[in-house]
Design an enzyme around this catalytic site. Structure first.
Site, PDB file in Angstrom:
ATOM      1  CD  GLU A 122      -3.034  -0.803   2.324  1.00 35.78           C
ATOM      2  OE1 GLU A 122      -2.503  -1.400   3.531  1.00 35.78           O
ATOM      3  OE2 GLU A 122      -4.368  -0.894   2.650  1.00 35.78           O
ATOM      4  CD  GLU A 142      -3.253  -6.880   3.919  1.00 37.23           C
ATOM      5  OE1 GLU A 142      -2.948  -7.772   2.576  1.00 37.23           O
ATOM      6  OE2 GLU A 142      -2.612  -5.467   3.591  1.00 37.23           O
TER       7      GLU A 142
HETATM    8  C1  1HE Z   1       6.649  -8.892  12.150  1.00 38.79           C
HETATM    9  C2  1HE Z   1       6.077  -8.335  11.222  1.00 38.79           C
HETATM   10  C3  1HE Z   1       4.867  -7.810  10.700  1.00 38.79           C
HETATM   11  C4  1HE Z   1       8.385  -9.450  10.247  1.00 38.79           C
HETATM   12  N1  1HE Z   1       4.701  -7.049  12.297  1.00 38.79           N
HETATM   13  N2  1HE Z   1       6.213  -7.569  13.328  1.00 38.79           N
HETATM   14  N3  1HE Z   1       2.426  -8.740   7.272  1.00 38.79           N
HETATM   15  C5  1HE Z   1       2.514  -9.167   7.050  1.00 38.79           C
HETATM   16  O1  1HE Z   1       1.923 -10.659   7.396  1.00 38.79           O
HETATM   17  C6  1HE Z   1       3.615 -10.324   6.821  1.00 38.79           C
HETATM   18  C7  1HE Z   1       4.156 -10.879   7.452  1.00 38.79           C
HETATM   19  N4  1HE Z   1       5.906 -11.520   7.826  1.00 38.79           N
HETATM   20  C8  1HE Z   1       6.112 -11.684   7.232  1.00 38.79           C
HETATM   21  O2  1HE Z   1       5.684 -12.796   6.348  1.00 38.79           O
HETATM   22  C9  1HE Z   1       7.816 -12.233   7.568  1.00 38.79           C
HETATM   23  O3  1HE Z   1       8.200 -11.281   8.187  1.00 38.79           O
HETATM   24  C10 1HE Z   1       8.607 -11.571   5.723  1.00 38.79           C
HETATM   25  C11 1HE Z   1       8.024 -12.797   4.808  1.00 38.79           C
HETATM   26  C12 1HE Z   1       8.046  -9.836   6.048  1.00 38.79           C
HETATM   27  C13 1HE Z   1      10.041 -11.996   6.493  1.00 38.79           C
HETATM   28  O4  1HE Z   1      10.419 -12.837   6.395  1.00 38.79           O
HETATM   29  P1  1HE Z   1      11.485 -13.319   7.196  1.00 38.79           P
HETATM   30  O5  1HE Z   1      11.524 -14.573   7.721  1.00 38.79           O
HETATM   31  O6  1HE Z   1      13.000 -12.589   7.042  1.00 38.79           O
HETATM   32  O7  1HE Z   1      11.522 -12.652   8.619  1.00 38.79           O
HETATM   33  P2  1HE Z   1      10.621 -13.168  10.351  1.00 38.79           P
HETATM   34  O8  1HE Z   1      11.751 -14.605  11.132  1.00 38.79           O
HETATM   35  O9  1HE Z   1       9.664 -13.945   9.640  1.00 38.79           O
HETATM   36  O10 1HE Z   1      10.855 -11.763  10.523  1.00 38.79           O
HETATM   37  C14 1HE Z   1      11.803 -11.763  11.532  1.00 38.79           C
HETATM   38  C15 1HE Z   1      11.117 -10.757  12.399  1.00 38.79           C
HETATM   39  O11 1HE Z   1      10.072  -8.965  12.026  1.00 38.79           O
HETATM   40  C16 1HE Z   1      10.119 -11.638  13.903  1.00 38.79           C
HETATM   41  O12 1HE Z   1      10.179 -10.699  14.884  1.00 38.79           O
HETATM   42  P3  1HE Z   1      11.346 -11.548  16.276  1.00 38.79           P
HETATM   43  O13 1HE Z   1      10.963 -10.602  17.637  1.00 38.79           O
HETATM   44  O14 1HE Z   1      10.272 -13.091  16.083  1.00 38.79           O
HETATM   45  O15 1HE Z   1      12.391 -11.806  15.874  1.00 38.79           O
HETATM   46  C17 1HE Z   1       8.903 -11.020  13.292  1.00 38.79           C
HETATM   47  O16 1HE Z   1       7.868 -11.517  14.243  1.00 38.79           O
HETATM   48  C18 1HE Z   1       9.046  -9.709  13.085  1.00 38.79           C
HETATM   49  N5  1HE Z   1       7.739  -9.392  11.701  1.00 38.79           N
HETATM   50  N6  1HE Z   1       6.688  -8.920   9.700  1.00 38.79           N
HETATM   51  C19 1HE Z   1       5.695  -7.459  13.110  1.00 38.79           C
HETATM   52  N7  1HE Z   1       4.013  -7.069  10.194  1.00 38.79           N
HETATM   53  C20 1HE Z   1      -3.224  -0.091   7.375  1.00 38.79           C
HETATM   54  S1  1HE Z   1      -3.539  -1.929   6.928  1.00 38.79           S
HETATM   55  C21 1HE Z   1      -2.525  -2.603   6.649  1.00 38.79           C
HETATM   56  C22 1HE Z   1      -2.519  -4.436   6.644  1.00 38.79           C
HETATM   57  C23 1HE Z   1      -1.264  -5.066   6.570  1.00 38.79           C
HETATM   58  O17 1HE Z   1       0.067  -4.863   6.621  1.00 38.79           O
HETATM   59  S2  1HE Z   1      -1.473  -6.988   6.900  1.00 38.79           S
HETATM   60  C24 1HE Z   1       0.141  -7.163   6.611  1.00 38.79           C
HETATM   61  C25 1HE Z   1       0.726  -7.738   7.351  1.00 38.79           C
END
Ligand code: 1HE
Length: 267
Positions: A122, A142
């Site tokens: 977005e 989402e």
């Molecule tokens: C996060 C987030 C996040 C990572 N919020 N903490 N977005 C999503 O559903 C995407 C969620 N993220 C992922 O699918 C993956 O993290 C990635 C593909 C982006 C990257 O993968 P990777 O293997 O490089 O990293 P990871 O091990 O999954 O994440 C590293 C850290 O970042 C980990 O935290 P840690 O404390 O365990 O190290 C994750 O929890 C954290 N992290 N993404 C919070 N999104 C205005 S409305 C919009 C609505 C949306 O955007 S919904 C979609 C949200």
């Protein structure tokens, strides 16, 4: 504290955004790589703050992400703390800041790599030009999180690739890789992995050489004209053309071409 209305009451997390001002361009980097540049309220407020504080000399902006990914979307860690009314205002705050980006005074070029997902997509689609390197991938997770797009994606992304594709992405979790996403219109440029930022800077420096009035007319005029009935669009276009042509800089540039000193169009 930012003077951006959309983030009123939210302290900008200035450490989550890094800004570098070069002579005619500014590079804004999402700087939260340990959380894959997930957009916290503080990060969004900081983005609004920096857009509002761009120096007068900045004629184009590059938006990039630090680390392995452009942006993982909304910070899901903050989602659970919001009730319905707060959620509504949260969306509105994103709209306000993304509109400042999209309808500001300068073209914004996004350098995309790794995850460009959810709110990250977005954010990218509020920019004017998107450069995707080969590591980039686009998704709207989402649907699988039980939520909905809330940063303008149902409008902006649907306009770019069609509501039927957004529906598919959200219903099935479909992920578009860089090449396919670019072919659909999610980005205008597809470059080798690791080269998105270099290409975005090159484009921004080129864009910054345009007359500011032309860039302004493009940013403000084209999206609005696209929404107008053709007859209204022709009138808007003629008025923007007249204003742009009347600027002294336009006259000087046309004269330079006629004198043989201005740049030619080269294939
Ligand atoms: C996060 C987030 C996040 C990572 N919020 N903490 N977005 C999503 O559903 C995407 C969620 N993220 C992922 O699918 C993956 O993290 C990635 C593909 C982006 C990257 O993968 P990777 O293997 O490089 O990293 P990871 O091990 O999954 O994440 C590293 C850290 O970042 C980990 O935290 P840690 O404390 O365990 O190290 C994750 O929890 C954290 N992290 N993404 C919070 N999104 C205005 S409305 C919009 C609505 C949306 O955007 S919904 C979609 C949200």
């Amino acid at each position: 504290m930012s003077n951006i209305q959309g983030s009123a009451g939210i302290a900008p997390s200035l450490d989550q955004i890094q800004v570098e001002h070069r002579s005619s361009i500014s590079i804004i980097r999402l700087s939260r790589p340990q959380k894959r540049n997930a957009i916290s309220d503080g990060l969004m407020a900081a983005l609004g703050h920096h857009i509002a504080e761009l120096p007068e000399s900045t004629r184009a902006v590059v938006l990039a992400g630090e680390g392995e990914h452009f942006c993982a979307g909304l910070d899901l860690g903050e989602l659970k703390e919001r009730d319905a009314v707060e959620g509504l205002h949260h969306s509105r705050s994103w709209y306000y800041i993304l509109r400042e980006l999209e309808q500001g005074r300068r073209p914004v070029i996004a350098a995309l790599h790794g995850a460009v997902v959810g709110g990250g997509l977005e954010l990218a689609t509020a920019c004017h030009i998107r450069v995707a390197d080969d590591s980039a991938f686009f998704a709207l997770p989402e649907g699988s999180r039980g939520i909905f797009v809330g940063g303008g994606g149902s409008v902006r992304i649907s306009k770019l690739i069609g509501a039927h594709r957004v529906l598919d992405m959200m219903l099935t979790g479909r992920v578009y890789k860089a090449a396919e996403g670019t072919a659909l219109g999610l980005a205008q440029y597809h470059v080798p992995a690791g080269e998105a930022l270099t290409k975005a800077i090159e484009l921004a420096e080129r864009v910054a050489t345009n007359a500011p009035m032309t860039n302004y007319a493009l940013i403000q005029g084209l999206p609005r004209i696209a929404e107008q009935p053709a007859d209204h669009g022709f009138l808007t276009e003629s008025m923007l053309a007249a204003i742009a042509q009347s600027a002294p800089e336009a006259k000087a540039r046309v004269k330079a071409f006629l004198d043989g000193t201005g740049p030619k169009v080269r294939a």
